[in-house]
Design an enzyme around this catalytic site. Structure first.
Site, PDB file in Angstrom:
ATOM      1  N   MET A  82      60.958  41.946  72.841  1.00  0.00           N
ATOM      2  CA  MET A  82      60.382  41.667  71.531  1.00  0.00           C
ATOM      3  C   MET A  82      60.968  40.394  70.918  1.00  0.00           C
ATOM      4  O   MET A  82      61.365  40.372  69.753  1.00  0.00           O
ATOM      5  CB  MET A  82      60.609  42.864  70.590  1.00  0.00           C
ATOM      6  CG  MET A  82      59.798  44.079  70.948  1.00  0.00           C
ATOM      7  SD  MET A  82      58.028  43.822  70.673  1.00  0.00           S
ATOM      8  CE  MET A  82      57.368  45.367  71.329  1.00  0.00           C
ATOM      9  N   HIS A  89      64.831  36.845  68.527  1.00  0.00           N
ATOM     10  CA  HIS A  89      64.205  38.156  68.405  1.00  0.00           C
ATOM     11  C   HIS A  89      63.239  38.165  67.219  1.00  0.00           C
ATOM     12  O   HIS A  89      63.506  37.587  66.162  1.00  0.00           O
ATOM     13  CB  HIS A  89      65.271  39.240  68.216  1.00  0.00           C
ATOM     14  CG  HIS A  89      64.797  40.592  68.641  1.00  0.00           C
ATOM     15  ND1 HIS A  89      64.016  41.396  67.832  1.00  0.00           N
ATOM     16  CD2 HIS A  89      64.966  41.278  69.804  1.00  0.00           C
ATOM     17  CE1 HIS A  89      63.749  42.525  68.479  1.00  0.00           C
ATOM     18  NE2 HIS A  89      64.305  42.472  69.678  1.00  0.00           N
ATOM     19  N   HIS A  90      62.088  38.817  67.418  1.00  0.00           N
ATOM     20  CA  HIS A  90      61.060  38.845  66.378  1.00  0.00           C
ATOM     21  C   HIS A  90      61.528  39.608  65.136  1.00  0.00           C
ATOM     22  O   HIS A  90      60.947  39.467  64.060  1.00  0.00           O
ATOM     23  CB  HIS A  90      59.776  39.481  66.934  1.00  0.00           C
ATOM     24  CG  HIS A  90      58.527  39.001  66.239  1.00  0.00           C
ATOM     25  ND1 HIS A  90      58.505  38.557  64.944  1.00  0.00           N
ATOM     26  CD2 HIS A  90      57.246  38.899  66.694  1.00  0.00           C
ATOM     27  CE1 HIS A  90      57.264  38.212  64.610  1.00  0.00           C
ATOM     28  NE2 HIS A  90      56.493  38.408  65.661  1.00  0.00           N
ATOM     29  N   SER A  91      62.567  40.425  65.259  1.00  0.00           N
ATOM     30  CA  SER A  91      63.123  41.082  64.076  1.00  0.00           C
ATOM     31  C   SER A  91      63.837  40.089  63.171  1.00  0.00           C
ATOM     32  O   SER A  91      64.079  40.377  61.994  1.00  0.00           O
ATOM     33  CB  SER A  91      64.111  42.177  64.504  1.00  0.00           C
ATOM     34  OG  SER A  91      65.183  41.629  65.248  1.00  0.00           O
TER      35      SER A  91
END
Length: 463
Positions: A21, A138-140
């Site tokens: 992700m 990271h997409h977070s």
């Protein structure tokens, strides 16, 4: 230890070996005229001197990383820069295809949750006196708009400017973080208490918007409703291996087509993708009778938020009219759908747009990732197609000219292909990211994108 936003937490909770992700970016640079034979090696050694890392890129999940770390952030206070910043080189002759193969391999590996969630690779040996960088985060931590803002902040429009710090380096004027768990909880509760009246209004408003959009989708033969997309070879379980392909098209070519039909630049991007996918699926004898449906992210980031981090995106479903053989009819249909959807969204708050995205795309998508769900329900949509605005002027990194900037994104379970596009200095840079096993011969889609655009030009442009 700040509380993690739910949208950010979702990308950690949903990650596995088969489902990395992180988002990435491939940047191509032309070396400065005065570059020596060891230019890239010298650049790498200089980059390692920038040890003061900005707060956003010190974030990592709190311990234990697989439970508490999906709810809370902590700071990595002992960044090992030689781990995060790497030097690689292409074998001779250093073709772009070799570069894309390297990026494909790098993009398929997970980020280490015990460290800050980013990596930066400097790549030497590219033909044409060029070098490249591949960055993944990271997409977070960031969405596409924030990632473009980070990139923009490391560049200059002046080729003579030197001393620009790399993307991870702390900028002057940044304030140190104070506070811990108690402060994070207090801020969360205070903000939530103040937001209750607005939240009630948001919930009430989004229900009506969802009903209106659903009604319009039904009138369009249900193609814009969740679980109504046709099953294709793209809508299968995926592996963690990735394949990446990229190319650029002059914005003026797309703009001329859009102006001739009264469509936006993004409408033309969607129509190019529709035509390319028609050819690709037909080649594999997988073209469905019903239209493919794309999930199209829309930014609800507040003006000036820049690279503050987090995810500020909504989502709409757009039928691509891939069942129509006429390329102009496809473009007109896409334009009509997106115009109606934008009109509906224009009356909503950013929170309502995100809530609508959850009802239309995100929650159904989470259902799709459940084991065995692909055999029970139709796909929510067939693929993501995202268009992220980028810098309009030519940029330089310490004298090296940026000649291409290509997004490297995330395929999801049952959505094995992602197409993300960014604009830069008069070009539209397409990045195609697919599951290595499920999307064979991904690079052929680049040729089909050109054929799709040429087909539109032939039909709508007068000599």
């Amino acid at each position: 230890m700040p509380v993690m936003l739910p949208a950010d937490s979702m990308f950690l909770i949903g990650e596995s070996r088969e489902h990395p992700m992180h988002v990435g970016g491939l940047q191509l640079f032309k070396k400065p005229a005065d570059a020596g034979p060891d230019y890239v090696g010298e650049l790498f050694r200089e980059l390692l001197t920038h040890t003061d890392v900005r707060k956003l890129l010190r974030r990592r999940p709190a311990d234990p990383v697989s439970s508490l770390g999906q709810l809370w952030w902590t700071d990595d206070r002992d960044i090992d820069l030689e781990y995060h910043v790497r030097l690689s080189a292409l074998p001779q002759p250093g073709k772009v295809r070799q570069l894309l193969e390297l990026v494909s391999r790098l993009h398929g590996t997970l980020l280490d949750r015990h460290r800050a969630l980013w990596e930066f690779t400097l790549i030497d040996g590219l033909e044409g006196d060029r070098f490249a960088t591949y960055t993944k985060v990271h997409h977070s931590v960031v969405d596409g708009v924030a990632a473009m803002a980070l990139l923009d902040g490391t560049m200059s429009t002046d080729p003579d400017v030197r001393g620009i710090p790399p993307v991870w380096a702390k900028r002057p004027g940044g304030r140190p973080s104070t506070g811990g768990v108690s402060q994070g909880i207090t801020e969360l509760l205070t903000t939530a208490a103040k937001a209750v009246p607005a939240a009630v209004r948001d919930v009430a408003g989004v229900a009506g918007a969802a009903t209106r959009l659903a009604g319009k989708a039904v009138r369009r033969d249900s193609a814009g409703l969740p679980f109504q997309a046709p099953a294709t070879m793209l809508n299968v379980p995926i592996t963690g291996g990735r394949r990446f392909a990229a190319d650029s098209w002059p914005i003026e070519r797309l703009r001329a087509v859009g102006q001739a039909v009264g469509a936006t630049l993004n409408d033309v991007v969607l129509a190019m993708c529709s035509g390319a996918l028609r050819r690709y699926l037909a080649e594999h004898q997988q073209l469905p009778d019903r239209s493919l449906v794309a999930a199209v992210p829309v930014s609800v980031r507040a003006e000036g938020a820049g690279a503050a981090g987090g995810n500020s995106i909504g989502m709409v479903l757009c039928p691509l009219a891939s069942d129509l053989a006429d390329p102009v009819a496809r473009l007109v249909s896409i334009n009509r759908t997106m115009t109606e959807t934008k009109q509906e969204l224009s009356g909503l708050s950013p929170v309502q747009v995100q809530m609508l995205a959850a009802t239309q795309a995100l929650v159904p998508m989470l259902i799709n990732v459940l084991p065995g769900s692909s055999h029970v329900v139709a796909p929510t949509f067939n693929l993501f197609i995202s268009n992220v605005p980028g810098p309009r002027r030519t940029l330089y990194w310490n004298g090296a000219e940026l000649v291409g900037s290509y997004p490297v994104s995330i395929p999801f379970e049952n959505q094995a292909l992602n197409i993300t596009v960014t604009s830069y200095a008069g070009s539209m840079d397409f990045g195609l990211t697919g599951c290595r096993r499920s999307v064979p011969h991904l690079q052929r889609l680049l040729g089909y994108l050109e054929e799709s655009l040429a087909e539109l030009e032939k039909e709508v442009l007068v000599d």
